[in-house]
Write a protein that holds these residues in place. Structure first.
Motif, mmCIF file in Angstrom:
data_model
loop_
_atom_site.group_PDB
_atom_site.id
_atom_site.type_symbol
_atom_site.label_atom_id
_atom_site.label_comp_id
_atom_site.label_asym_id
_atom_site.label_seq_id
_atom_site.Cartn_x
_atom_site.Cartn_y
_atom_site.Cartn_z
ATOM 1 N N ARG A 1 11.000 -44.255 14.252
ATOM 2 C CA ARG A 1 12.142 -44.944 14.321
ATOM 3 C C ARG A 1 12.373 -45.630 12.694
ATOM 4 N NH1 ARG A 1 12.513 -49.414 19.128
ATOM 5 N NH2 ARG A 1 12.431 -47.702 20.817
ATOM 6 N N THR A 2 11.275 -45.913 11.947
ATOM 7 C CA THR A 2 11.818 -45.865 10.474
ATOM 8 C C THR A 2 12.448 -44.985 9.752
ATOM 9 O OG1 THR A 2 9.982 -47.751 10.517
ATOM 10 C CG2 THR A 2 10.645 -46.920 8.427
ATOM 11 N N LYS A 3 12.118 -43.876 9.923
ATOM 12 C CA LYS A 3 12.470 -42.684 9.537
ATOM 13 C C LYS A 3 14.039 -42.441 9.891
ATOM 14 C CE LYS A 3 10.309 -38.895 8.443
ATOM 15 N NZ LYS A 3 9.730 -37.540 8.553
ATOM 16 N N LEU A 4 14.233 -42.682 11.244
ATOM 17 C CA LEU A 4 15.586 -42.525 11.721
ATOM 18 C C LEU A 4 16.569 -43.577 10.885
ATOM 19 C CD1 LEU A 4 17.419 -41.293 13.693
ATOM 20 C CD2 LEU A 4 16.814 -43.155 15.465
ATOM 21 N N SER A 5 16.085 -44.869 10.850
ATOM 22 C CA SER A 5 16.733 -45.902 10.123
ATOM 23 C C SER A 5 17.027 -45.607 8.802
ATOM 24 C CB SER A 5 16.072 -47.133 10.561
ATOM 25 O OG SER A 5 16.862 -48.402 9.978
ATOM 26 N N VAL A 6 16.121 -45.153 8.102
ATOM 27 C CA VAL A 6 16.339 -44.845 6.754
ATOM 28 C C VAL A 6 17.192 -43.828 6.498
ATOM 29 C CG1 VAL A 6 15.148 -43.812 4.436
ATOM 30 C CG2 VAL A 6 13.975 -45.729 5.930
ATOM 31 N N ASN A 7 17.189 -42.716 7.260
ATOM 32 C CA ASN A 7 18.200 -41.520 7.081
ATOM 33 C C ASN A 7 19.434 -41.791 7.547
ATOM 34 O OD1 ASN A 7 16.467 -39.513 6.165
ATOM 35 N ND2 ASN A 7 15.390 -39.137 8.230
ATOM 36 N N ASP B 1 5.873 -42.093 2.842
ATOM 37 C CA ASP B 1 5.975 -40.762 2.950
ATOM 38 C C ASP B 1 7.473 -40.460 2.463
ATOM 39 O OD1 ASP B 1 3.595 -40.324 4.208
ATOM 40 O OD2 ASP B 1 4.331 -39.960 5.979
ATOM 41 N N MET B 2 8.366 -41.138 2.724
ATOM 42 C CA MET B 2 9.941 -40.956 2.011
ATOM 43 C C MET B 2 9.818 -41.127 0.635
ATOM 44 S SD MET B 2 12.067 -42.156 5.556
ATOM 45 C CE MET B 2 13.283 -41.159 5.417
ATOM 46 N N TYR B 3 9.342 -42.388 0.415
ATOM 47 C CA TYR B 3 9.492 -42.686 -0.998
ATOM 48 C C TYR B 3 8.812 -41.662 -1.982
ATOM 49 C CZ TYR B 3 8.326 -45.182 -5.492
ATOM 50 O OH TYR B 3 8.405 -45.598 -6.658
ATOM 51 N N LEU B 4 7.435 -41.117 -1.363
ATOM 52 C CA LEU B 4 6.904 -40.431 -2.291
ATOM 53 C C LEU B 4 7.249 -38.798 -2.168
ATOM 54 C CD1 LEU B 4 3.324 -41.686 -1.527
ATOM 55 C CD2 LEU B 4 4.510 -42.017 -3.561
ATOM 56 N N SER B 5 8.292 -38.412 -1.270
ATOM 57 C CA SER B 5 8.802 -37.293 -1.227
ATOM 58 C C SER B 5 9.950 -36.783 -2.209
ATOM 59 C CB SER B 5 9.269 -36.983 0.306
ATOM 60 O OG SER B 5 9.986 -35.620 0.405
ATOM 61 N N ALA B 6 9.738 -35.597 -2.479
ATOM 62 C CA ALA B 6 10.920 -35.367 -3.448
ATOM 63 C C ALA B 6 12.326 -35.045 -2.455
ATOM 64 C CB ALA B 6 10.471 -33.839 -4.282
ATOM 65 N N ASP B 7 12.119 -35.025 -1.414
ATOM 66 C CA ASP B 7 13.348 -34.965 -0.647
ATOM 67 C C ASP B 7 14.135 -36.196 -0.409
ATOM 68 O OD1 ASP B 7 12.449 -32.279 0.095
ATOM 69 O OD2 ASP B 7 11.511 -33.075 1.957
#
Length: 121
Positions: A7-13, A85-91
């Motif tokens: 849910r967090t990944k969905l919201s951030v995206n 995970d999102m902060y540390l990802s180059a994506d």
């Protein structure tokens, strides 16, 4: 209502998609900061209506993960892991920082124990 890993990944995206025009504009130097605003639903706070809010969510969010009010003590931990995970990802180069708000002392101690990346805000 968006606590939990998926849910967090969905919201951030979704947030990043909403900011896409500004993020792509070479004349805009936008820094995006994401926070967990509340670590859990608190029954004692009169304006928090977690179950009602959950029922009103779009199916896309409901399908992304279990309702956070069913696991109040742990849903925020999965959200933090997703933010890390999102902060540390180059994506996700647009994410400048991650942080927390309205966490109690015990929740902050727990976060410090489990965090790979400490809160920036």
């Amino acid at each position: 209502t968006h606590l939990g890993y998926e849910r967090t990944k969905l919201s951030v995206n979704q947030s990043l998609e909403n900011l896409a025009v500004a993020l792509k504009d070479p004349n805009v130097d936008l820094k995006v900061h994401f926070m967990i605003h509340w670590p859990q639903c608190h029954d004692a706070i009169s304006w928090m209506h977690c179950e009602e809010e959950e029922n009103a969510l779009p199916d896309e969010v409901k399908k992304a993960g279990p309702p956070p009010h069913l696991d109040k003590k742990n849903a925020w931990k999965e959200s933090w892991r997703a933010l890390e995970d999102m902060y540390l990802s180059a994506d996700y180069p647009a994410i400048a920082s991650i942080g927390i708000s309205n966490f109690g002392a015990e929740e902050i101690k727990e976060l410090v124990k489990i965090a790979r990346e400490k809160p920036h805000v």
